[in-house]
Motif scaffolding. Sequence first.
Motif, short mmCIF file in Angstrom:
data_model
loop_
_atom_site.label_atom_id
_atom_site.label_comp_id
_atom_site.label_asym_id
_atom_site.label_seq_id
_atom_site.Cartn_x
_atom_site.Cartn_y
_atom_site.Cartn_z
N THR A 240 -10.31 -5.33 -3.61
CA THR A 240 -8.88 -5.08 -3.38
C THR A 240 -8.38 -4.05 -4.38
O THR A 240 -9.02 -3.78 -5.40
CB THR A 240 -8.06 -6.37 -3.54
OG1 THR A 240 -8.24 -6.87 -4.88
CG2 THR A 240 -8.51 -7.44 -2.55
N ASP A 251 0.92 0.85 -4.51
CA ASP A 251 1.69 -0.19 -3.82
C ASP A 251 2.23 0.42 -2.54
O ASP A 251 2.98 1.40 -2.58
CB ASP A 251 2.83 -0.67 -4.73
CG ASP A 251 3.94 -1.36 -3.95
OD1 ASP A 251 3.63 -2.06 -2.97
OD2 ASP A 251 5.12 -1.18 -4.32
N VAL A 272 2.28 -8.95 3.23
CA VAL A 272 1.13 -8.06 3.33
C VAL A 272 0.92 -7.40 1.96
O VAL A 272 1.24 -7.99 0.94
CB VAL A 272 1.28 -7.06 4.49
CG1 VAL A 272 1.08 -7.77 5.83
CG2 VAL A 272 2.63 -6.38 4.49
N GLN A 273 0.39 -6.19 1.93
CA GLN A 273 -0.11 -5.66 0.66
C GLN A 273 0.91 -5.67 -0.46
O GLN A 273 0.67 -6.21 -1.54
CB GLN A 273 -0.64 -4.23 0.88
CG GLN A 273 -1.47 -3.70 -0.28
CD GLN A 273 -0.68 -2.82 -1.24
OE1 GLN A 273 0.51 -2.55 -1.04
NE2 GLN A 273 -1.32 -2.36 -2.30
N GLU A 274 2.08 -5.09 -0.22
CA GLU A 274 3.08 -5.01 -1.29
C GLU A 274 3.61 -6.38 -1.68
O GLU A 274 3.72 -6.72 -2.87
CB GLU A 274 4.24 -4.10 -0.87
CG GLU A 274 5.28 -3.96 -1.98
CD GLU A 274 6.43 -3.06 -1.59
OE1 GLU A 274 6.87 -2.28 -2.44
OE2 GLU A 274 6.91 -3.15 -0.44
N ARG A 277 1.17 -8.34 -3.79
CA ARG A 277 1.05 -7.84 -5.17
C ARG A 277 2.25 -8.28 -6.02
O ARG A 277 2.10 -8.70 -7.17
CB ARG A 277 0.94 -6.31 -5.17
CG ARG A 277 0.63 -5.73 -6.55
CD ARG A 277 -0.73 -6.23 -7.04
NE ARG A 277 -1.00 -5.89 -8.42
CZ ARG A 277 -1.59 -4.76 -8.82
NH1 ARG A 277 -1.95 -3.85 -7.93
NH2 ARG A 277 -1.85 -4.55 -10.09
N TYR A 314 -4.53 -13.10 4.00
CA TYR A 314 -3.66 -11.93 4.14
C TYR A 314 -2.69 -12.22 5.29
O TYR A 314 -3.06 -12.84 6.28
CB TYR A 314 -4.50 -10.69 4.45
CG TYR A 314 -3.77 -9.37 4.35
CD1 TYR A 314 -3.59 -8.75 3.11
CD2 TYR A 314 -3.29 -8.74 5.49
CE1 TYR A 314 -2.95 -7.53 3.01
CE2 TYR A 314 -2.64 -7.51 5.40
CZ TYR A 314 -2.47 -6.91 4.16
OH TYR A 314 -1.82 -5.70 4.06
N THR A 386 -6.47 3.16 -3.84
CA THR A 386 -5.55 3.03 -2.71
C THR A 386 -6.29 2.47 -1.51
O THR A 386 -7.45 2.06 -1.60
CB THR A 386 -4.90 4.39 -2.39
OG1 THR A 386 -3.93 4.22 -1.36
CG2 THR A 386 -5.94 5.41 -1.94
N TRP A 389 -2.84 3.51 3.44
CA TRP A 389 -1.40 3.62 3.20
C TRP A 389 -0.66 3.96 4.49
O TRP A 389 -0.93 4.96 5.14
CB TRP A 389 -1.17 4.71 2.14
CG TRP A 389 0.26 5.10 1.91
CD1 TRP A 389 1.29 4.28 1.56
CD2 TRP A 389 0.80 6.42 1.98
NE1 TRP A 389 2.45 5.00 1.41
CE2 TRP A 389 2.17 6.33 1.66
CE3 TRP A 389 0.26 7.67 2.28
CZ2 TRP A 389 3.02 7.43 1.63
CZ3 TRP A 389 1.10 8.78 2.24
CH2 TRP A 389 2.46 8.65 1.92
#
Length: 406
Positions: A240, A251, A272-274, A277, A314, A386, A389
């Motif tokens: 990740t 991010d 999800v991703q942001e 985190r 996720y 990354t 994106w």
Amino acid sequence: MTDQQQKNNETADQMFHGVPLNDIPNLFQAPPTLKDMQDINDVGHTFMIKPFKYDPSNPNLEPEPIHGMGNYFDIWNDDHVHLPCSPFNVMVYSAEERAQFISIILSKMISLALDVGNICSQPPPLLRIGTHRSVTMSQRQAASLLACAFFCLFPHQFNDQISNQHQTYQSINFIHLFRSGSPWKLEKLKCILHYFRRICEDMPKGVLTFRRFALPDVWIPKWTESQKPLCKIHLRKDTTIEDMHGLLQVDFANEFIVRSLQGGGVMNEGIVQEEIRFTICTEMLVSVLICEVMLSNECIFLIGCEQYVTYAGYADTFKAKDNFIDKTPKDSWGRKLSHVVAMDAINYLNPLNQYTIESMSRELIKAYTCFRIPKSMENFMFGVATGKWGCGAFNGDAQLKGMSYQ
């Protein structure tokens, strides 16, 4: 009735029509005679207390719970309130953990919120649109601000130069996270509560920096004239972004940091991703408080934020897992050597629109804004970690985005 009360009533009678108030039956004149509680045989009347009789000579005598203090008899059906202590309720914590939270952690969180003035000593500045500005604070100060957010104490921030219909700040208050919703909201809350438990047990002594950068128009490269070679690239699927230590970590932000589509975001349904985190590195949420919406030539750097918990899954499979001890080394300011950049992609409702010169130029400028090396850092360059994106909900083309990174 006392003489003074009667005089007051007579005065009041002079202001109204009809019979004098003294002619109206008054409960005080003849209090009703009640059966003793134990003699009430009404199936429609539920007593939550043991039979009790008020004694004017002992006004501090308090009724006892029907099953005695410390004894709980559970009822879970459609005719009774579903109490949070019921074994049928979905529990986030064990009874021991709940007791620790209520008796110890919650009180310390309250103290952090109440003492925000002393801890911060001044309000943090807002990182406004079009500015190149930073704010550095201690982890204790971040904890105090986040405690205020937990208790929903922040007033909404407005930009007086912009109509209220187009506000450029979002709320950091946790109110939307507390509302019922998807199961993963509960998992996010578990991560955030774990953060508060950690910092209440042992307050971290480090430093955080939040920096906003706006690329001036005169700094935008002339792409067709550039002679610079493409950068080196390393591709892998087994890790990740947050596990790529020592690199600038991306991010996948919205223009409003941590606010996603359809009412999502870390404070609501998004995961999800942001959102993940910011959930596992809870101090990043401070950026929601101080950062105005990003423009196409802007980005936000989050430096030194610590990770407190691990996770699995996720999106709708997200689960909070275990405590995490972040052993990332620190710089001379006391910041973890964790550098994250929030960069927002275009949301392509029509995916074909991303192949226009205007759209490709915008994404190139955004990437350059985030990844350019300041002259002061030319001797300390480091790579970028990354992923895809803007290629999920925003419908981006992964190969095209990859060329933007290059």
